[in-house]
Design a protein around this motif. Structure first.
Motif, mmCIF file in Angstrom:
data_model
loop_
_atom_site.group_PDB
_atom_site.id
_atom_site.type_symbol
_atom_site.label_atom_id
_atom_site.label_comp_id
_atom_site.label_asym_id
_atom_site.label_seq_id
_atom_site.Cartn_x
_atom_site.Cartn_y
_atom_site.Cartn_z
ATOM 1 N N ASP A 132 39.937 -12.755 -14.084
ATOM 2 C CA ASP A 132 38.890 -13.149 -13.147
ATOM 3 C C ASP A 132 38.275 -11.892 -12.522
ATOM 4 O OD1 ASP A 132 37.276 -14.133 -11.165
ATOM 5 O OD2 ASP A 132 38.791 -15.438 -10.260
ATOM 6 N N SER A 133 37.076 -11.557 -12.924
ATOM 7 C CA SER A 133 36.430 -10.332 -12.449
ATOM 8 C C SER A 133 36.021 -10.412 -10.982
ATOM 9 C CB SER A 133 35.190 -10.031 -13.304
ATOM 10 O OG SER A 133 34.257 -11.103 -13.225
ATOM 11 N N ASN A 134 36.060 -11.600 -10.397
ATOM 12 C CA ASN A 134 35.681 -11.769 -8.989
ATOM 13 C C ASN A 134 36.885 -11.906 -8.056
ATOM 14 O OD1 ASN A 134 32.793 -11.795 -9.350
ATOM 15 N ND2 ASN A 134 33.016 -13.845 -10.240
ATOM 16 N N PHE A 135 38.080 -11.968 -8.622
ATOM 17 C CA PHE A 135 39.276 -12.126 -7.798
ATOM 18 C C PHE A 135 39.644 -10.802 -7.143
ATOM 19 C CE2 PHE A 135 44.016 -12.070 -7.527
ATOM 20 C CZ PHE A 135 44.137 -12.993 -6.498
ATOM 21 N N ASP A 136 39.813 -10.837 -5.829
ATOM 22 C CA ASP A 136 40.195 -9.624 -5.107
ATOM 23 C C ASP A 136 41.711 -9.486 -5.180
ATOM 24 O OD1 ASP A 136 39.311 -7.375 -3.869
ATOM 25 O OD2 ASP A 136 38.958 -8.293 -1.917
ATOM 26 N N SER A 137 42.178 -8.842 -6.222
ATOM 27 C CA SER A 137 43.597 -8.792 -6.552
ATOM 28 C C SER A 137 44.344 -7.745 -5.726
ATOM 29 C CB SER A 137 43.755 -8.460 -8.035
ATOM 30 O OG SER A 137 43.266 -7.145 -8.285
ATOM 31 N N PRO A 138 45.683 -7.805 -5.726
ATOM 32 C CA PRO A 138 46.455 -6.738 -5.096
ATOM 33 C C PRO A 138 46.117 -5.365 -5.681
ATOM 34 C CG PRO A 138 47.874 -8.613 -5.552
ATOM 35 C CD PRO A 138 46.544 -8.908 -6.198
ATOM 36 N N TYR A 139 45.833 -5.331 -6.979
ATOM 37 C CA TYR A 139 45.469 -4.071 -7.640
ATOM 38 C C TYR A 139 44.154 -3.520 -7.103
ATOM 39 C CZ TYR A 139 44.150 -0.854 -11.407
ATOM 40 O OH TYR A 139 43.755 0.240 -12.130
ATOM 41 N N SER A 140 43.147 -4.383 -6.974
ATOM 42 C CA SER A 140 41.852 -3.919 -6.494
ATOM 43 C C SER A 140 41.926 -3.518 -5.019
ATOM 44 C CB SER A 140 40.777 -4.988 -6.709
ATOM 45 O OG SER A 140 41.067 -6.159 -5.979
ATOM 46 N N LEU A 141 42.711 -4.243 -4.224
ATOM 47 C CA LEU A 141 42.868 -3.885 -2.813
ATOM 48 C C LEU A 141 43.537 -2.525 -2.668
ATOM 49 C CD1 LEU A 141 43.983 -7.278 -1.213
ATOM 50 C CD2 LEU A 141 41.777 -6.135 -0.977
ATOM 51 N N GLU A 142 44.569 -2.282 -3.474
ATOM 52 C CA GLU A 142 45.237 -0.987 -3.415
ATOM 53 C C GLU A 142 44.302 0.126 -3.852
ATOM 54 O OE1 GLU A 142 49.071 1.477 -5.196
ATOM 55 O OE2 GLU A 142 48.614 -0.523 -5.972
ATOM 56 N N ASP A 168 50.459 -6.806 -9.789
ATOM 57 C CA ASP A 168 49.075 -6.333 -9.661
ATOM 58 C C ASP A 168 48.093 -7.482 -9.507
ATOM 59 O OD1 ASP A 168 49.583 -3.637 -9.751
ATOM 60 O OD2 ASP A 168 49.195 -3.418 -11.894
ATOM 61 N N ASN A 169 48.520 -8.683 -9.883
ATOM 62 C CA ASN A 169 47.588 -9.811 -9.948
ATOM 63 C C ASN A 169 47.941 -10.995 -9.054
ATOM 64 O OD1 ASN A 169 45.643 -8.970 -12.114
ATOM 65 N ND2 ASN A 169 47.558 -8.797 -13.284
ATOM 66 N N VAL A 170 49.130 -11.017 -8.494
ATOM 67 C CA VAL A 170 49.574 -12.159 -7.684
ATOM 68 C C VAL A 170 50.120 -11.658 -6.356
ATOM 69 C CG1 VAL A 170 51.087 -14.172 -7.573
ATOM 70 C CG2 VAL A 170 50.129 -13.455 -9.778
ATOM 71 N N PHE A 171 49.617 -12.228 -5.274
ATOM 72 C CA PHE A 171 50.079 -11.867 -3.937
ATOM 73 C C PHE A 171 51.426 -12.524 -3.646
ATOM 74 C CE2 PHE A 171 45.479 -11.283 -3.564
ATOM 75 C CZ PHE A 171 45.407 -10.040 -2.936
ATOM 76 N N ASP A 172 52.165 -11.935 -2.709
ATOM 77 C CA ASP A 172 53.478 -12.476 -2.364
ATOM 78 C C ASP A 172 53.390 -13.915 -1.872
ATOM 79 O OD1 ASP A 172 54.661 -10.134 -3.106
ATOM 80 O OD2 ASP A 172 55.351 -9.557 -1.100
ATOM 81 N N TYR A 173 52.371 -14.239 -1.082
ATOM 82 C CA TYR A 173 52.272 -15.612 -0.572
ATOM 83 C C TYR A 173 52.047 -16.601 -1.716
ATOM 84 C CZ TYR A 173 47.132 -15.714 -1.009
ATOM 85 O OH TYR A 173 45.852 -15.713 -1.491
ATOM 86 N N GLU A 174 51.382 -16.163 -2.789
ATOM 87 C CA GLU A 174 51.197 -17.030 -3.950
ATOM 88 C C GLU A 174 52.512 -17.207 -4.706
ATOM 89 O OE1 GLU A 174 46.818 -16.432 -5.667
ATOM 90 O OE2 GLU A 174 47.933 -14.540 -5.577
#
Length: 320
Positions: free
Chosen positions: A265-275, A231-237
């Motif tokens: 980080d409330s400003n990070f556009d996470s995988p969770y927020s994108l979904e 939910d918090n780390v993208f595959d490329y990361e």
């Protein structure tokens, strides 16, 4: 995992290393068969790849409890066994049970304790589906969990079964060549293995179960995690982090720490927020324009990470 308790749907050795912050006494026989795997500890030496005839896993792991659950050790549990090429598993307890005065960590811990006992069972026959089924049937604690089990045969075939949103990635030559997909009833409500009290059946469980076989080669790396990681780390990361560390324990620790940084980080556009936005949980345009205070669900879904227990297992395929 702060998700709803599902009441009418879902699915579903050797010398295991089981982590779940279990308290209580352990008899001497049990001590000889298993020991507690401490958070952020390496199990590569225990897997002893030298005794494998072909390939096996060198494994490192890290478990970071939710900041509010550190004193209880969190609600995730993990299992590492040296049977055959290696058996890895994660069970993520459903925190919604706390609202009913049930400890959400009990079900996943008992489930994986049962799994550790069934790994070498003849009926299981190195099939992760059967291992999940038998472990589920033997678990008496009230609760629910999402689960993933991966079993590596010495010939390099990795067998995977998962229920819900725990996940696995296979990385080869700097690219993700395989990834599991989460099974959800709706956004943020994955399929779960549950106790009888929740009204789940094995038929429901079968509907939510994903089974995969992947052929691994020496040098491949797998990354398993609870949803607190994905939910918090993208595959490329994940790929770039794995490439930075030669030691599997340090890699697991780095991924868990990165997930925690993003989660807070409330400003990070996470995988969770994108979904969330893709599922229609974004703030209405008129609220954005007027700058009105967003509802809780919009605030959480619009941007930012997702604070949760974070469990990571990194396994590197090595020649035996």
């Amino acid at each position: 995992m702060a998700i709803p308790i599902l009441r009418a749907a879902i699915i579903p050795h050797s010398q295991p290393l089981l982590h779940s912050s279990i308290s209580g006494g352990i008899d001497e026989t049990a001590k000889k068969k298993k020991r507690l795997l401490l958070p952020c500890s390496s199990s590569s030496s225990e897997l002893n790849p030298a005794i494998r005839s072909e390939v096996s896993f060198s494994v490192g792991s890290c478990l970071l409890p939710h900041p509010d659950k550190v004193d209880r050790g969190g609600e995730d549990a993990l299992l590492v066994s040296n049977y055959n090429g290696g058996v890895l598993a994660i069970a993520d307890g459903v925190s919604g049970w706390a609202e009913e005065d049930v400890d959400p960590s009990l079900f996943p811990r008992e489930f994986l304790a049962n799994a550790s006992n069934f790994v070498e069972d003849m009926e299981v026959n190195y099939d992760p589906q059967i291992l999940i089924r038998k472990s589920h049937a033997a678990t008496s604690s009230t609760g629910s969990a999402t689960v993933i089990v991966a079993m590596l045969e010495k010939n390099g075939i990795l067998k995977i079964a998962n229920v819900g949103d725990c996940g696995l990635r296979v990385i080869r030559n700097g690219s993700v060549i395989f990834s599991t997909s989460p099974q959800e009833h709706y956004f943020d409500c994955p399929f779960q293995l549950s106790s009888e009290r929740a009204g789940q059946t094995y038929l429901d469980a079968a509907l939510g179960k994903q089974v995969s076989n992947v052929e691994l080669i020496e040098g491949d790396t797998i990354v398993m995690g609870s949803d607190g990681l994905f939910d918090n780390v993208f595959d490329y990361e994940i790929v770039s982090t794995i490439a930075t560390y030669r030691d599997v324990t340090e890699a697991a620790k780095a991924l868990a720490n990165l997930a925690r940084i993003h989660a807070t980080d409330s400003n990070f556009d996470s995988p969770y927020s994108l979904e969330a936005r893709s599922k229609g949980y974004d703030a209405p345009l008129w609220k954005k324009i007027l700058g009105m205070k967003l509802t809780v669900v919009y605030c959480k879904a619009h941007r930012g990470g997702k604070l949760d227990d974070i469990t990571v297992i990194v396994g590197q395929v090595v020649s035996s």
